[in-house]
Write an enzyme that holds these catalytic residues in place. Sequence first.
Site, PDB file in Angstrom:
ATOM      1  N   LYS A  40      59.681  51.866  37.321  1.00 18.43           N
ATOM      2  CA  LYS A  40      59.443  50.917  38.417  1.00 18.43           C
ATOM      3  C   LYS A  40      59.166  51.559  39.772  1.00 18.43           C
ATOM      4  CE  LYS A  40      61.945  47.422  35.889  1.00 18.43           C
ATOM      5  NZ  LYS A  40      63.154  46.635  35.686  1.00 18.43           N
ATOM      6  N   HIS A  75      18.775  43.829  50.491  1.00 21.18           N
ATOM      7  CA  HIS A  75      17.502  43.111  50.425  1.00 21.18           C
ATOM      8  C   HIS A  75      17.238  42.355  51.716  1.00 21.18           C
ATOM      9  CE1 HIS A  75      17.503  43.192  45.746  1.00 21.18           C
ATOM     10  NE2 HIS A  75      17.034  44.298  46.294  1.00 21.18           N
TER      11      HIS A  75
END
Lengths: 427, 427, 427, 427
Positions: A248, A418
């Site tokens: 953990k 673009h």
Amino acid sequence: MTGDDGHRNAAGTGGDGPDREKEAQIHTKLRAGSLKLYELEKQMAPVDAVRVRRRFIEHETGTMLENIGIFSIDVDRAATRNCENMIGAVQVPVGVAGPLAINGEYAKGTFWLPLATTEGALVASVNRGAGAITKAGGAEVRILHDGMTRAPVFAAKSVGHAKEIADWAEAHEEDLAAIAATTTSHGKMTGLVTFVAGTSVFVRLEFDTKDAMGMNMVTIASAKIADEIAQATGARLIALSGNMCTDKKPAAINGIMGRGRSVVAGIALSHELVEKVLKTDAATMIEVNYRKNLVGSARAGAMGFNAHAANIVAAMFIACGQDAAHAIDGSTCMTTIDATESGVYVAVTLPSLPVGTVGGGTGVDTQNECLKILGVAGGGSPAGSNAKKLAEIIGAGVLAGELSLIGALAAQHLARAHQELGRGQKR
Amino acid sequence: MTGDDGHRNAAGTGGDGPDREKEAQIHTKLRAGSLKLYELEKQMAPVDAVRVRRRFIEHETGTMLENIGIFSIDVDRAATRNCENMIGAVQVPVGVAGPLAINGEYAKGTFWLPLATTEGALVASVNRGAGAITKAGGAEVRILHDGMTRAPVFAAKSVGHAKEIADWAEAHEEDLAAIAATTTSHGKMTGLVTFVAGTSVFVRLEFDTKDAMGMNMVTIASAKIADEIAQATGARLIALSGNMCTDKKPAAINGIMGRGRSVVAGIALSHELVEKVLKTDAATMIEVNYRKNLVGSARAGAMGFNAHAANIVAAMFIACGQDAAHAIDGSTCMTTIDATESGVYVAVTLPSLPVGTVGGGTGVDTQNECLKILGVAGGGSPAGSNAKKLAEIIGAGVLAGELSLIGALAAQHLARAHQELGRGQKR
Amino acid sequence: MTGDDGHRNAAGTGGDGPDREKEAQIHTKLRAGSLKLYELEKQMAPVDAVRVRRRFIEHETGTMLENIGIFSIDVDRAATRNCENMIGAVQVPVGVAGPLAINGEYAKGTFWLPLATTEGALVASVNRGAGAITKAGGAEVRILHDGMTRAPVFAAKSVGHAKEIADWAEAHEEDLAAIAATTTSHGKMTGLVTFVAGTSVFVRLEFDTKDAMGMNMVTIASAKIADEIAQATGARLIALSGNMCTDKKPAAINGIMGRGRSVVAGIALSHELVEKVLKTDAATMIEVNYRKNLVGSARAGAMGFNAHAANIVAAMFIACGQDAAHAIDGSTCMTTIDATESGVYVAVTLPSLPVGTVGGGTGVDTQNECLKILGVAGGGSPAGSNAKKLAEIIGAGVLAGELSLIGALAAQHLARAHQELGRGQKR
Amino acid sequence: MTGDDGHRNAAGTGGDGPDREKEAQIHTKLRAGSLKLYELEKQMAPVDAVRVRRRFIEHETGTMLENIGIFSIDVDRAATRNCENMIGAVQVPVGVAGPLAINGEYAKGTFWLPLATTEGALVASVNRGAGAITKAGGAEVRILHDGMTRAPVFAAKSVGHAKEIADWAEAHEEDLAAIAATTTSHGKMTGLVTFVAGTSVFVRLEFDTKDAMGMNMVTIASAKIADEIAQATGARLIALSGNMCTDKKPAAINGIMGRGRSVVAGIALSHELVEKVLKTDAATMIEVNYRKNLVGSARAGAMGFNAHAANIVAAMFIACGQDAAHAIDGSTCMTTIDATESGVYVAVTLPSLPVGTVGGGTGVDTQNECLKILGVAGGGSPAGSNAKKLAEIIGAGVLAGELSLIGALAAQHLARAHQELGRGQKR
């Protein structure tokens, strides 16, 4: 469904006179401390203890907890095995992503992945990725390593003594495995390595825990082994977990040596598929992964080289009754995208995924149903195959999530490029 | 409770003829792909969509999901805001730990901490630690830093261009903050730092997000800022998140610069209290912390220097409707134990705890009730005070968990030492 | 050259009778401990002390140290400022790599890089890289940040006190800078940040140290500042260096916040040049960097994402009289290779390169000559420009080394691939 | 000493007419590029090539390099094996620290440690620590692990293929060891582990390299092994070093699995000795180590948990002809101080110290003399014992350095505390 009904009656109508009075007396004792909140189960059935406790909290905090009080899971089990001082349950929405085609060694076929989350867009993202993967023929998944670990830490008197302890443990690996075998019939000790840091000696024990995540059986076995080491070597056992397990906490050792199930999942996507399904191209995906997941993570000193693996691991862990705190180790993932002649090859590597299909939260009714959706509830045949199958499915789920988010980022980038081009031409 | 009732009816009785037939038709379309699973909400009320979808999954996977189908949370909200492709909910047991006395700047008084977990012993552990802290006068907690971050990554043409982009961004911090201000009235951009790695430029933007965890508002603001940077400098925006944020990955940058709420909590324990309540002594606690949390974690290459902070963070996050994947960053905790003249001073430091009391999962009914138990549901007054209060409470909860586990390990060690001593004397 | 001559006479002929006897008496005292080895300089000229000490070591260890006894550097300076208990010098071969064209902000033109090394192939490798860079028009280099740091650590009584100390320090940054100004006329305090870990408070002070590497001036200034903080806040100063500086240890904080000079260097290589000079192609170079420097380092839990930056940094540091232990921080480098339309763009990023052209070893005669080769000996005009120029040159040198090694690996890979292809066709 | 004399004549008098003319012609060719700088050794004796090259650099850069031109090391060897494009040597002052008592498994007795450095105070510091250790009975030192590594990286076609490659390599460890054995009679392959990251497969090969540091023999053996793996599995060999070795970069894998010689050294100091020799007390030393080396380093995201181990490692590496760039891996050290009943136990752990006593720079005359001072020049008997002895001595040296600096910091802290107390009493 008794738990649910019982509570709802209690919450809804409030119960009759005598009960109320009795409850008020209990509240007085709880407030005075003469009765402890966790002692309620000793005095009444779990279903009542949970209700009384919840109502005590309602009074103490001046809140109404009517939804927390509604649940259908087996309260006898939950209040004793899963959660002390239980007052009810939170409901975490579950969505499904799929169908996701998987070509694993244990998971074969198409799957619907249950994800428990309150974060919008997550399920949609995994779902989109699952679509792309399935169109491309399914995720290839492999288990690289399998072993749950515990590393007790001992104190030595000197560095010379430290080396002696380490040497003794390594020389007696078989004897210690035999000791482990007396504590469990399910698991098996499969490895032992030692580490020295000054006078601290860490003995990292590894076990095949079959279908269990296995922390419990490993801890019990480690306790007995640690006692043996201490007695034989004069080492002082400081703690059964010496943080070289590592449990953990994100840790390099888990990445390097593996912990739980080590999983790798990958998918080849053709140029055509990248274009049609993900609305981007190979070069852009590769650049996003390079600058964000590799360079960005490295520059940040991060232990995870991925986009959002934790989202999928946490959501599937909660859905499937895994230990949610294990999402910390479980999500240390590296995402790679290779340029190939035909497009890209996207892969995720999760070296330390601690999962199981028996024990812990896997028996809670709703969580068990999620495991059933995946066909992995309970012990597998052969033993261990269900847990490995679950690990493979989660690996494939993370691949879907990564593919989806990186694809989306790449598509946005391409769109901007673009647009930019458009602007440029006008000028 | 309509959602719950609706589902239960559906699940329980199966509904009448015409509905069944209609549902069968939908299943056929879903199977054929002419209807997408996520499109169900467009054709019917969320409550029905969830039921139809769940029954489709039941059929596809040959399972009965009767418990997942039982829930009381507002399905209209959950299915649209929290979870796509929703089929129901998992129930996670909630227990309380407390009363826990806290002396924070925001959290003052005693609190009952809701923890959602399926892992037995967790709530009991935090409860024990809470008792010790409360007996010692309450945890002192402070917020060290507060700021949610997003770090877009840009591509430059050269390292010279990279430096220009970074310089431009740093020089225009105020202008960029003004742009951020046009996207949100709640949050505020409070910081900007840049990082260069070759031709990749990362601009880490920091925001005061008040009572929200804030990723969404921060992402929206960052998008607009990133466009501005790209346009002004010719940088190509590669991804809105460049992993130097760092979100949901353990990362040194979060430890060093902070992310979300940075919290520190501490408690002084007298020798007497250590002995009576924790059944150990100061030296033993210090040794356990030293060899396990400091030396062990360092030797493991771990990013967390604690015993089990993740358990508390994950359980409170799930209970309180926080993003569960944020437990990864949230749990990178360091636990320190100082020797003092009167006993020990135990502290936990959590540099990157991303929490909020509005938005995300905080509005789900059961989770909202957990926040109410803590008195932090919804926006605070002044804005931000509720989220900080929650952060302080979680910090105190982690302190309780650490204290309890380290205390238990130390008590075991002490017991073994005494036993050993006994054995030694006999010989 | 007196030092050299003096020693050679002493070593060669052994000196006459009376001296020998006197030396024997000293040896006896040294052996008895009535005279300490480091006290010799108090009793005789450094040149004699060094000789007597060396001969004592010769006798004690039964070795002949005739080469160590041959040196030409100014022994009066070396024995007092650079090295206690001096017995002579080791000679480290120096080779040159170049000419290397550099387009920096401080380094402009072509340079011959001195590299002190005993590892064959290193100079040749840098030389080959330098050739490629120069053919491509020269390395572009930039200083991203400049600041030497020291971070004293204080102990607070509690976490609340810790926050007070940190807040006080941050609020009094200007006052503390004024205190720093009383200790040095060369350097200037330019930044202050604080970190809290439980009850430990770290105040990281940053200085512009002009042409000096600056650790000394920074330490002196920090001492006075630390005293002020301690007195004003009741903090206990534990150590002037609290390891958050971080000096001579690889540390994420240095990568993130910078330390010393932060340098980035890059070069665009055309497809033609990659093919003709490096005998490989763009895609292969990119793949080598991706799998080795990015994925490999990440998988190893490494803090360096490069091929062999340390070789160049160490060799140039030794040649140029830099602190050799600073090669540890100085070499934490990330190497990136971007695909471009015309070929590749290769860059190295060194966030924490601590260098200077005055003080320390820069005044040792041979090292000073190496600095002269680069045109950076002594203080620059304006102050700081020489150290920055040196940093840029080292950055370019690292770029040359990385380019060369990655190019070579790529060429080998390509060769194998062709061979494989050949084999394949035959079958 | 011919090299030296030759150069001095050349540098001093400038030589006669005809030589000058010939040299001018060579310079013209060098300038025009028709003769390469590295081709000089093909046309003349090394001693002449070095002189001509140095004078060319003098002319090109307008500097006088009279000290660089003075050296006594064997130029035939240095110019061909240690350094290409050689122009001379830098002289690095060497001091000695000692006597240092060491109780190792290889190093037994008292030693004088040669340290090559230009940083004042370093030798004095180690010397002070050596005194304390020797008074306390000598440093206990152990070699924990011994193995030099190389990890080639391969590209697989898919994650399934990656697992196949890894499995094949692990299954054929013995065969691959046999292949290694054909390339070297000195070293021996002793281990093989594999790592997968997506489609990248790393095979980490470990060797016992006896008295050599061993990178060269390991690389040659790895090349042949890698070819075999590639041929047998269809893996594409990308680079012989895939950075999971990890060479000359700080890396968790080296700390965890070891690289080179893994060394631990420790010393028990009584309260009396701490007080009398170090002028401090146990509690203060422990606090300095705790807040600076453990908490400070952890908070900084550092890979080294020590005060200044790099200083000692770098200085001894330069003195003893080790690869100076290996100080990066070699100095990743953890320093621990335990409280004991009788005082403190101080230890240093260096998991990856790559050292050798044959090959590389160990044959350079001055460096060889330093090895002789330690009694470790050349191959040991049995093979490997000299290198291990050197590793133990360096470990003990680092312990001396750490002890000294931490002791000094603690003494300062104690002095301040007393002063503070004095001030407090006056008020």
